[in-house]
Write an enzyme that holds these catalytic residues in place. Structure first.
Site, PDB file in Angstrom:
ATOM      1  CG  ASP A 101      38.506  42.986  39.189  1.00  0.00           C
ATOM      2  OD1 ASP A 101      37.719  43.431  38.332  1.00  0.00           O
ATOM      3  OD2 ASP A 101      38.713  41.773  39.345  1.00  0.00           O
ATOM      4  CG  HIS A 132      39.495  42.337  44.181  1.00  0.00           C
ATOM      5  ND1 HIS A 132      38.397  41.664  44.638  1.00  0.00           N
ATOM      6  CD2 HIS A 132      39.685  41.937  42.896  1.00  0.00           C
ATOM      7  CE1 HIS A 132      37.920  40.877  43.694  1.00  0.00           C
ATOM      8  NE2 HIS A 132      38.679  41.029  42.615  1.00  0.00           N
ATOM      9  CG  ASP A 134      35.210  41.629  41.293  1.00  0.00           C
ATOM     10  OD1 ASP A 134      33.994  41.441  41.499  1.00  0.00           O
ATOM     11  OD2 ASP A 134      35.962  40.756  40.844  1.00  0.00           O
ATOM     12  CG  ASN A 170      32.895  37.802  40.053  1.00  0.00           C
ATOM     13  OD1 ASN A 170      33.626  38.487  40.788  1.00  0.00           O
ATOM     14  ND2 ASN A 170      33.374  37.104  39.043  1.00  0.00           N
ATOM     15  CG  HIS A 171      34.743  39.240  44.449  1.00  0.00           C
ATOM     16  ND1 HIS A 171      35.300  38.531  45.477  1.00  0.00           N
ATOM     17  CD2 HIS A 171      35.230  38.685  43.308  1.00  0.00           C
ATOM     18  CE1 HIS A 171      36.099  37.605  45.002  1.00  0.00           C
ATOM     19  NE2 HIS A 171      36.081  37.674  43.680  1.00  0.00           N
ATOM     20  CG  HIS A 218      33.046  41.906  37.110  1.00  0.00           C
ATOM     21  ND1 HIS A 218      34.143  42.616  37.532  1.00  0.00           N
ATOM     22  CD2 HIS A 218      33.263  40.612  37.465  1.00  0.00           C
ATOM     23  CE1 HIS A 218      34.986  41.794  38.120  1.00  0.00           C
ATOM     24  NE2 HIS A 218      34.475  40.577  38.100  1.00  0.00           N
TER      25      HIS A 218
END
Length: 189
Positions: free
Chosen positions: A8, A10, A36, A68-69, A117
């Protein structure tokens, strides 16, 4: 050739830059990012744009999977929507959503490392099923695609169990061992 497998980011653009400084900038090093890219930090747009540019410029050395983001229902809540709306427009957020819906969800490195992921799925009998997932697609609330983005390993609980997150499952070491043996793999990441 070796490949750097990265988790990730982010929206942490400066951390992403440090990662490239440490591991070499593309194309001097190969990369597989596991998703992500957005949410939680303030520079999701810069982060995902840089990664997409590298993907376009170095398609044989740079790979991106969906996390999932990279789902509109999630990044609508966790900051990416607000960042796009504040800095540019809701239309830009929708265009990113269209692009995210096209990203692959899994990769196999050197026929031995299965990358995604999230985690394993009760519905995954054959790795060929992943290639059959039609894209573009949104992420459903359950099933193979959902699990590949949301399932979690749980070493202290054997078998499959409900996830505390309220989506997908957890899977134990026994499930992982059976999966690796069945598919001739060494590692799931």
């Amino acid at each position: 050739a070796p490949i750097n497998i990265c988790g990730d980011t982010h929206g942490q653009y400066l951390d992403l830059m440090r990662l490239f400084e440490m591991g070499k900038f593309p194309p001097a090093a190969n990369y597989l990012f596991l998703g992500d890219y957005v949410d939680r930090a303030d520079q999701s747009i810069e982060t995902v744009c840089l990664l997409l540019c590298y993907k376009v410029k170095y398609p044989e050395n740079f790979f991106m999977l969906r996390g999932n983001h990279e789902c509109s229902s999630i990044n609508r809540i966790y900051g990416f929507y607000d960042e796009c709306k504040r800095r540019y427009s809701i239309k830009l957020w929708r265009k990113f959503g269209d692009a995210f819906n096209c990203l692959p969800v899994a990769a196999i490195v050197e026929d031995k490392i299965f990358c995604m992921h999230g985690g394993l799925s009760k519905d995954l009998a054959s790795l060929d099923q992943i290639n059959q997932i039609k894209r573009p697609t949104d992420v459903p609330d359950e099933g193979l695609l959902c699990d590949l983005l949301w399932a979690d390993p749980e070493p202290d609980v054997p078998g499959w169990a409900e996830s505390d997150r309220g989506v997908s499952y957890t899977f134990g070491e026994d499930v992982l061992g059976e999966f690796l043996e069945k598919h001739g793999l060494d590692l799931v990441r």
